[in-house]
Design a protein around this motif. Structure first.
Motif, mmCIF file in Angstrom:
data_model
loop_
_atom_site.group_PDB
_atom_site.id
_atom_site.type_symbol
_atom_site.label_atom_id
_atom_site.label_comp_id
_atom_site.label_asym_id
_atom_site.label_seq_id
_atom_site.Cartn_x
_atom_site.Cartn_y
_atom_site.Cartn_z
ATOM 1 N N ILE A 95 -136.881 -34.928 -73.824
ATOM 2 C CA ILE A 95 -136.649 -34.696 -75.263
ATOM 3 C C ILE A 95 -135.151 -34.641 -75.538
ATOM 4 N N PHE A 96 -134.429 -33.903 -74.706
ATOM 5 C CA PHE A 96 -132.982 -33.749 -74.904
ATOM 6 C C PHE A 96 -132.260 -35.088 -74.772
ATOM 7 N N SER A 97 -132.614 -35.867 -73.741
ATOM 8 C CA SER A 97 -131.922 -37.153 -73.544
ATOM 9 C C SER A 97 -132.246 -38.139 -74.666
ATOM 10 N N GLN A 98 -133.493 -38.092 -75.166
ATOM 11 C CA GLN A 98 -133.855 -39.003 -76.257
ATOM 12 C C GLN A 98 -133.202 -38.599 -77.572
ATOM 13 N N THR A 99 -133.014 -37.297 -77.796
ATOM 14 C CA THR A 99 -132.295 -36.886 -79.007
ATOM 15 C C THR A 99 -130.840 -37.325 -78.930
ATOM 16 N N LYS A 100 -130.261 -37.270 -77.718
ATOM 17 C CA LYS A 100 -128.890 -37.766 -77.555
ATOM 18 C C LYS A 100 -128.835 -39.263 -77.831
ATOM 19 N N ASN A 103 -129.053 -39.876 -81.517
ATOM 20 C CA ASN A 103 -127.772 -39.504 -82.111
ATOM 21 C C ASN A 103 -126.736 -40.608 -81.900
ATOM 22 N N ARG A 104 -126.725 -41.222 -80.706
ATOM 23 C CA ARG A 104 -125.788 -42.327 -80.450
ATOM 24 C C ARG A 104 -126.111 -43.525 -81.343
ATOM 25 N N ILE A 105 -127.411 -43.802 -81.562
ATOM 26 C CA ILE A 105 -127.804 -44.898 -82.451
ATOM 27 C C ILE A 105 -127.283 -44.629 -83.857
ATOM 28 N N ILE A 106 -127.427 -43.380 -84.313
ATOM 29 C CA ILE A 106 -126.924 -43.015 -85.637
ATOM 30 C C ILE A 106 -125.416 -43.203 -85.696
ATOM 31 N N GLU A 107 -124.711 -42.783 -84.629
ATOM 32 C CA GLU A 107 -123.261 -42.969 -84.596
ATOM 33 C C GLU A 107 -122.902 -44.452 -84.666
ATOM 34 N N ASP A 108 -123.663 -45.301 -83.965
ATOM 35 C CA ASP A 108 -123.408 -46.740 -84.007
ATOM 36 C C ASP A 108 -123.615 -47.293 -85.414
ATOM 37 N N ILE A 109 -124.665 -46.817 -86.098
ATOM 38 C CA ILE A 109 -124.915 -47.267 -87.473
ATOM 39 C C ILE A 109 -123.774 -46.830 -88.376
ATOM 40 N N PRO A 150 -121.141 -58.669 -61.033
ATOM 41 C CA PRO A 150 -120.311 -58.918 -62.218
ATOM 42 C C PRO A 150 -119.829 -57.621 -62.878
ATOM 43 N N THR A 151 -118.632 -57.702 -63.431
ATOM 44 C CA THR A 151 -118.085 -56.632 -64.251
ATOM 45 C C THR A 151 -117.911 -57.198 -65.656
ATOM 46 N N ILE A 152 -118.437 -56.489 -66.645
ATOM 47 C CA ILE A 152 -118.330 -56.964 -68.025
ATOM 48 C C ILE A 152 -117.572 -55.942 -68.857
ATOM 49 N N SER A 153 -117.073 -56.383 -69.988
ATOM 50 C CA SER A 153 -116.424 -55.491 -70.941
ATOM 51 C C SER A 153 -117.350 -55.369 -72.139
ATOM 52 N N PHE A 154 -117.914 -54.162 -72.331
ATOM 53 C CA PHE A 154 -118.928 -53.981 -73.367
ATOM 54 C C PHE A 154 -118.981 -52.507 -73.753
ATOM 55 N N ASP A 155 -119.468 -52.220 -74.944
ATOM 56 C CA ASP A 155 -119.721 -50.848 -75.350
ATOM 57 C C ASP A 155 -121.011 -50.402 -74.652
ATOM 58 N N PRO A 156 -120.967 -49.377 -73.785
ATOM 59 C CA PRO A 156 -122.150 -49.006 -73.012
ATOM 60 C C PRO A 156 -123.348 -48.596 -73.871
ATOM 61 N N HIS A 157 -123.099 -47.924 -74.981
ATOM 62 C CA HIS A 157 -124.209 -47.496 -75.842
ATOM 63 C C HIS A 157 -124.876 -48.696 -76.509
ATOM 64 N N GLN A 158 -124.071 -49.664 -76.925
ATOM 65 C CA GLN A 158 -124.653 -50.867 -77.526
ATOM 66 C C GLN A 158 -125.405 -51.684 -76.484
ATOM 67 N N GLU A 160 -126.900 -50.447 -73.851
ATOM 68 C CA GLU A 160 -128.158 -49.716 -73.649
ATOM 69 C C GLU A 160 -129.172 -50.092 -74.714
ATOM 70 N N GLN A 161 -128.747 -50.087 -75.977
ATOM 71 C CA GLN A 161 -129.660 -50.372 -77.084
ATOM 72 C C GLN A 161 -130.234 -51.780 -76.975
ATOM 73 N N ILE A 162 -129.394 -52.741 -76.641
ATOM 74 C CA ILE A 162 -129.841 -54.130 -76.507
ATOM 75 C C ILE A 162 -130.883 -54.242 -75.393
ATOM 76 N N LEU A 163 -130.559 -53.668 -74.227
ATOM 77 C CA LEU A 163 -131.462 -53.782 -73.077
ATOM 78 C C LEU A 163 -132.760 -53.003 -73.288
ATOM 79 N N ILE A 164 -132.684 -51.842 -73.932
ATOM 80 C CA ILE A 164 -133.906 -51.072 -74.224
ATOM 81 C C ILE A 164 -134.832 -51.896 -75.105
ATOM 82 N N ASN A 165 -134.278 -52.528 -76.133
ATOM 83 C CA ASN A 165 -135.104 -53.357 -77.022
ATOM 84 C C ASN A 165 -135.700 -54.547 -76.283
#
Length: 196
Positions: A95-100, A103-109, A150-158, A160-165
């Motif tokens: 529950i705690f990790s999913q609320t975080k 919250n990150r999705i909201i911050e991205d929006i 490979p090493t990439i340059s990316f926003d980790p939260h974004q 995560e969101q892409i891969l989760i979807n």
């Protein structure tokens, strides 16, 4: 009496004059349409920020409640050695990790509505992906095979969101998410082996 018509991105207005001549006005509508689009986007940004703010308040309460429950469980387990409540602790952590995550999705929006640049970081995929899969897809039949480092340059939260979807869509539309279909496939495979 003036007569106005619109042709594509051009407004044509014909105004008759007293000497029976006509004044023709041509107006480019692209700037007007661009301005209207900017107003729409600004309004959408304000609405998004307002909704995000309203979501954050109950989300903070849920997050705080899950933290308090985890602390209570830790105290209960410390005081009573024969009590094992690890299952509940894992649920509260989830529950705690999913609320975080929400919250990150909201911050991205909010960043998007403010048109802020993403905070890119160097990500070593061979190290990052196993942690990501363990955090979000533990218990699913998802296997990771990396042939390169490979090493990439990316926003980790974004990322995560892409891969989760992507992974959720893959699971939803694969046979693994439909046990009856999976059972049917196993039965067919068994029958084929039996007859061969």
């Amino acid at each position: 009496m003036a007569n106005a018509s619109i042709f594509g991105k051009l407004r044509v207005q014909i105004i008759p004059l007293k000497d029976d001549s006509k004044l023709i006005l041509l107006e480019d509508l692209r700037r007007e349409q661009a301005s209207a689009q900017q107003l729409k986007l600004a309004s959408l940004g304000q609405l998004t920020a307002s909704i995000a703010h309203e979501i954050r308040n109950p989300l903070a309460a849920i997050s705080q409640a899950s933290q308090l429950l985890m602390e209570d469980l830790t105290e209960i387990e410390a005081n009573a050695s024969n009590v094992n409540m690890t299952g509940n602790h894992e649920l509260y952590e989830m529950i705690f990790s999913q609320t975080k995550r929400v919250n990150r999705i909201i911050e991205d929006i909010l960043k998007l509505s403010r048109q802020q640049a993403a905070s890119q970081q160097a990500i070593v995929l061979a190290e990052w992906m196993p942690v990501f899969l363990d955090n979000y897809f533990q218990g699913h039949d998802i296997f990771l095979h990396l042939k390169t480092q490979p090493t990439i340059s990316f926003d980790p939260h974004q990322l995560e969101q892409i891969l989760i979807n992507l992974i959720n869509n893959g699971l939803r539309y694969s046979s693994y998410s439909h046990p009856s279909r999976l059972r049917r496939n196993r039965d067919l495979l068994c029958r084929q082996r039996c007859y061969n």
